[in-house]
Design a protein around this motif. Structure first.
Motif, PDB file in Angstrom:
ATOM      1  N   ALA A 293       0.832  -1.208   0.000  1.00 12.48           N
ATOM      2  CA  ALA A 293       0.000   0.000   0.000  1.00 12.48           C
ATOM      3  C   ALA A 293       0.864   1.254   0.000  1.00 12.48           C
ATOM      4  CB  ALA A 293      -0.934  -0.012   1.204  1.00 12.48           C
ATOM      5  N   ARG A 294       1.917   1.240   0.800  1.00 17.17           N
ATOM      6  CA  ARG A 294       2.758   2.429   0.950  1.00 17.17           C
ATOM      7  C   ARG A 294       3.621   2.695  -0.288  1.00 17.17           C
ATOM      8  NH1 ARG A 294       5.378   0.667   4.769  1.00 17.17           N
ATOM      9  NH2 ARG A 294       7.473   0.373   3.942  1.00 17.17           N
ATOM     10  N   LEU A 295       4.215   1.658  -0.845  1.00 18.72           N
ATOM     11  CA  LEU A 295       5.158   1.851  -1.948  1.00 18.72           C
ATOM     12  C   LEU A 295       4.502   1.803  -3.330  1.00 18.72           C
ATOM     13  CD1 LEU A 295       8.264  -0.239  -0.812  1.00 18.72           C
ATOM     14  CD2 LEU A 295       7.770   2.191  -0.436  1.00 18.72           C
ATOM     15  N   LEU A 296       3.439   1.002  -3.464  1.00 20.21           N
ATOM     16  CA  LEU A 296       2.821   0.808  -4.773  1.00 20.21           C
ATOM     17  C   LEU A 296       1.422   1.405  -4.881  1.00 20.21           C
ATOM     18  CD1 LEU A 296       3.753  -2.951  -5.391  1.00 20.21           C
ATOM     19  CD2 LEU A 296       5.104  -0.906  -5.928  1.00 20.21           C
ATOM     20  N   GLY A 297       0.813   1.755  -3.754  1.00 18.90           N
ATOM     21  CA  GLY A 297      -0.570   2.207  -3.795  1.00 18.90           C
ATOM     22  C   GLY A 297      -1.527   1.068  -4.095  1.00 18.90           C
ATOM     23  N   TRP A 298      -1.148  -0.155  -3.703  1.00 19.79           N
ATOM     24  CA  TRP A 298      -1.941  -1.347  -4.018  1.00 19.79           C
ATOM     25  C   TRP A 298      -2.620  -1.904  -2.778  1.00 19.79           C
ATOM     26  CZ3 TRP A 298      -2.085  -6.339  -2.214  1.00 19.79           C
ATOM     27  CH2 TRP A 298      -2.806  -7.268  -2.997  1.00 19.79           C
ATOM     28  N   SER A 299      -3.828  -2.382  -2.980  1.00 23.26           N
ATOM     29  CA  SER A 299      -4.521  -3.175  -1.969  1.00 23.26           C
ATOM     30  C   SER A 299      -5.458  -4.124  -2.711  1.00 23.26           C
ATOM     31  CB  SER A 299      -5.317  -2.287  -0.999  1.00 23.26           C
ATOM     32  OG  SER A 299      -6.291  -1.543  -1.693  1.00 23.26           O
ATOM     33  N   PRO A 300      -5.796  -5.270  -2.112  1.00 24.95           N
ATOM     34  CA  PRO A 300      -6.669  -6.230  -2.800  1.00 24.95           C
ATOM     35  C   PRO A 300      -8.081  -5.688  -2.950  1.00 24.95           C
ATOM     36  CG  PRO A 300      -6.284  -6.915  -0.539  1.00 24.95           C
ATOM     37  CD  PRO A 300      -5.386  -5.746  -0.774  1.00 24.95           C
ATOM     38  N   ARG A 301      -8.720  -6.049  -4.058  1.00 19.11           N
ATOM     39  CA  ARG A 301     -10.070  -5.569  -4.339  1.00 19.11           C
ATOM     40  C   ARG A 301     -11.084  -6.700  -4.529  1.00 19.11           C
ATOM     41  NH1 ARG A 301      -8.848  -1.010  -9.066  1.00 19.11           N
ATOM     42  NH2 ARG A 301      -7.745   0.509  -7.740  1.00 19.11           N
ATOM     43  N   VAL A 302     -10.654  -7.828  -5.079  1.00 19.59           N
ATOM     44  CA  VAL A 302     -11.597  -8.883  -5.478  1.00 19.59           C
ATOM     45  C   VAL A 302     -11.845  -9.828  -4.307  1.00 19.59           C
ATOM     46  CG1 VAL A 302     -12.074 -10.738  -7.115  1.00 19.59           C
ATOM     47  CG2 VAL A 302     -10.731  -8.736  -7.846  1.00 19.59           C
ATOM     48  N   PRO A 303     -13.096  -9.900  -3.801  1.00 18.95           N
ATOM     49  CA  PRO A 303     -13.399 -10.824  -2.699  1.00 18.95           C
ATOM     50  C   PRO A 303     -13.201 -12.271  -3.124  1.00 18.95           C
ATOM     51  CG  PRO A 303     -15.163  -9.216  -3.026  1.00 18.95           C
ATOM     52  CD  PRO A 303     -14.276  -9.119  -4.217  1.00 18.95           C
ATOM     53  N   LEU A 304     -12.913 -13.131  -2.160  1.00 17.79           N
ATOM     54  CA  LEU A 304     -12.658 -14.536  -2.459  1.00 17.79           C
ATOM     55  C   LEU A 304     -13.854 -15.193  -3.130  1.00 17.79           C
ATOM     56  CD1 LEU A 304     -10.816 -16.981  -2.300  1.00 17.79           C
ATOM     57  CD2 LEU A 304     -11.627 -17.386   0.037  1.00 17.79           C
ATOM     58  N   ARG A 305     -15.056 -14.922  -2.664  1.00 20.26           N
ATOM     59  CA  ARG A 305     -16.246 -15.527  -3.279  1.00 20.26           C
ATOM     60  C   ARG A 305     -16.354 -15.143  -4.756  1.00 20.26           C
ATOM     61  NH1 ARG A 305     -21.239 -17.650  -1.986  1.00 20.26           N
ATOM     62  NH2 ARG A 305     -20.772 -17.544   0.243  1.00 20.26           N
ATOM     63  N   THR A 306     -16.114 -13.878  -5.066  1.00 21.22           N
ATOM     64  CA  THR A 306     -16.161 -13.427  -6.463  1.00 21.22           C
ATOM     65  C   THR A 306     -15.084 -14.111  -7.285  1.00 21.22           C
ATOM     66  OG1 THR A 306     -17.018 -11.269  -5.792  1.00 21.22           O
ATOM     67  CG2 THR A 306     -15.999 -11.410  -7.963  1.00 21.22           C
ATOM     68  N   SER A 307     -13.887 -14.225  -6.710  1.00 21.88           N
ATOM     69  CA  SER A 307     -12.783 -14.866  -7.403  1.00 21.88           C
ATOM     70  C   SER A 307     -13.105 -16.317  -7.746  1.00 21.88           C
ATOM     71  CB  SER A 307     -11.523 -14.795  -6.539  1.00 21.88           C
ATOM     72  OG  SER A 307     -10.403 -15.309  -7.222  1.00 21.88           O
ATOM     73  N   LEU A 308     -13.674 -17.039  -6.784  1.00 26.34           N
ATOM     74  CA  LEU A 308     -14.016 -18.438  -7.012  1.00 26.34           C
ATOM     75  C   LEU A 308     -15.160 -18.572  -8.019  1.00 26.34           C
ATOM     76  CD1 LEU A 308     -13.837 -19.780  -3.350  1.00 26.34           C
ATOM     77  CD2 LEU A 308     -12.141 -20.080  -5.165  1.00 26.34           C
ATOM     78  N   ALA A 309     -16.147 -17.684  -7.932  1.00 28.54           N
ATOM     79  CA  ALA A 309     -17.258 -17.730  -8.885  1.00 28.54           C
ATOM     80  C   ALA A 309     -16.766 -17.481 -10.299  1.00 28.54           C
ATOM     81  CB  ALA A 309     -18.326 -16.697  -8.498  1.00 28.54           C
ATOM     82  N   ASP A 310     -15.870 -16.507 -10.468  1.00 34.60           N
ATOM     83  CA  ASP A 310     -15.344 -16.223 -11.794  1.00 34.60           C
ATOM     84  C   ASP A 310     -14.497 -17.380 -12.306  1.00 34.60           C
ATOM     85  OD1 ASP A 310     -16.608 -13.796 -11.653  1.00 34.60           O
ATOM     86  OD2 ASP A 310     -14.799 -12.626 -11.216  1.00 34.60           O
ATOM     87  N   MET A 311     -13.791 -18.053 -11.405  1.00 37.16           N
ATOM     88  CA  MET A 311     -13.002 -19.220 -11.804  1.00 37.16           C
ATOM     89  C   MET A 311     -13.917 -20.352 -12.287  1.00 37.16           C
ATOM     90  SD  MET A 311      -9.934 -21.108  -9.731  1.00 37.16           S
ATOM     91  CE  MET A 311     -10.894 -21.506  -8.292  1.00 37.16           C
ATOM     92  N   TRP A 312     -15.034 -20.532 -11.604  1.00 39.40           N
ATOM     93  CA  TRP A 312     -15.974 -21.587 -11.981  1.00 39.40           C
ATOM     94  C   TRP A 312     -16.615 -21.296 -13.344  1.00 39.40           C
ATOM     95  CZ3 TRP A 312     -17.176 -26.384 -11.107  1.00 39.40           C
ATOM     96  CH2 TRP A 312     -18.415 -26.869 -11.493  1.00 39.40           C
ATOM     97  N   HIS A 313     -16.945 -20.047 -13.597  1.00 35.93           N
ATOM     98  CA  HIS A 313     -17.676 -19.700 -14.811  1.00 35.93           C
ATOM     99  C   HIS A 313     -16.766 -19.390 -16.002  1.00 35.93           C
ATOM    100  CE1 HIS A 313     -21.535 -19.769 -12.818  1.00 35.93           C
ATOM    101  NE2 HIS A 313     -21.097 -18.961 -11.888  1.00 35.93           N
ATOM    102  N   ALA A 314     -15.469 -19.249 -15.774  1.00 36.11           N
ATOM    103  CA  ALA A 314     -14.560 -18.884 -16.877  1.00 36.11           C
ATOM    104  C   ALA A 314     -14.536 -19.989 -17.934  1.00 36.11           C
ATOM    105  CB  ALA A 314     -13.155 -18.654 -16.329  1.00 36.11           C
TER     106      ALA A 314
END
Length: 314
Positions: A293-314
């Motif tokens: 967060a400090r050096l890159l301005g990054w933080s996670p955005r995609v919830p685990l449930r969404t990630s798994l659902a997208d993996m199933w439907h891909a």
């Protein structure tokens, strides 16, 4: 945040793999073009977006010439000694060749160029080795890998950091937690889980899956990883390792149940064989993202449930 030159040519070594295939879209959002470098072409790549390359056999001179010819400004090393093509059944020598010697060759190639491209090297949180349950894993941890795979990954990371700190290249290392999301590697736990669930959905009886009893792991979506790579490429950060994860330690049994839920399969569709399983690091992983967060301005955005659902439907 430093911006990449426009347009930048980006070479992704391992560009047909799980993470590599998500990088073109992430870089394209910033107006950059990606060239995938890999041993085998993939059907999803558009014409002209692929050059055949085996990093373990390509000499530094040939690699430097390719990068010069393609006018590459950024290189992402997304290779891994254990991948969907080769899996885990590889000798110690093969792991070292892929995770150490190939990285050293890449660094020599970059040093040969008049203007060395920016390098983003993808490492692994497993390089830290086992940690006590409850540990929030930050970059001050002393790595203590426990097998040839994780030791070779750490050696590759250290080679990149040493080259950056000595001024030979401009580079940053992203140490990734367990990746989840669309198009998983068949060599990964989630790739195995996906194949088992698809077998169950097709009516195969008696589908079983071995799950490490009591293990809790950090899972980060592959598209969040791709966004971290783009931010790291644009960042002035040099010679640093940055941990990338969700910041949540999810029990593997809970992960399987969550995946069953998003797939629409009944709870008993896959039998979980709970037992102690020798892992790459340990039974606990929770990433501290504060440096990211400090050096890159990054933080996670995609919830685990969404990630798994997208993996199933891909």
């Amino acid at each position: 945040m430093t911006e990449l030159p426009r347009p930048a040519r980006v070479a992704v070594i391992g560009g047909t793999g799980w993470i590599g295939r998500h990088l073109p879209a992430a870089f394209a959002e910033r107006g950059h073009e990606v060239l995938a470098l890999a041993r085998n072409e993939a059907a999803h790549l558009p014409p002209g977006a692929f050059r055949r390359l085996d990093l373990t056999t390509a000499g530094p001179g040939a690699l430097a010439e390719l990068l010069r010819e393609e006018r590459i400004g950024i290189v992402v090393n997304a290779t891994d000694g254990a991948n969907a093509t080769d899996g885990w059944d590889r000798s110690d020598e093969e792991m070292i060749a892929a995770n150490v010697h190939a990285v050293e060759g890449l660094l020599k190639a970059l040093a040969e160029l008049p203007r060395s491209p920016r390098l983003v090297h993808l490492g692994s949180m497993h390089e830290y080795g086992p940690v006590p349950d409850g540990t929030l894993m930050d970059e001050t941890l002393t790595p203590a890998p426990v097998n040839v795979y994780t030791r070779s990954r750490l050696a590759g990371t250290r080679a990149v950091l040493d080259a950056a700190r000595s001024g030979r290249v401009s580079a940053v290392v992203l140490r990734l937690a367990n990746v989840c999301g669309p198009h998983p590697s068949s060599a990964a736990f989630l790739g195995t889980l996906l194949s088992r669930l698809r077998a169950a959905a097709a009516g195969e009886p008696g589908v079983r899956l071995t799950v490490a009893r009591g293990a809790r792991r950090d899972f980060v979506d592959v598209r969040d990883v791709a966004r971290a790579v783009v931010l790291a490429a644009a960042s002035p950060v040099n010679g640093r390792a940055v941990n990338i994860g969700s910041g949540v330690a999810t029990p593997l049994q809970e992960l399987v149940d969550l995946f069953l839920g998003v797939s629409g399969l009944p709870a008993g569709a896959v039998e979980q064989d709970l037992r102690p399983v020798a892992g790459l690091g340990g039974d606990w992983m929770r990433v501290d993202n504060r440096r990211a967060a400090r050096l890159l301005g990054w933080s996670p955005r995609v919830p685990l449930r969404t990630s798994l659902a997208d993996m199933w439907h891909a």
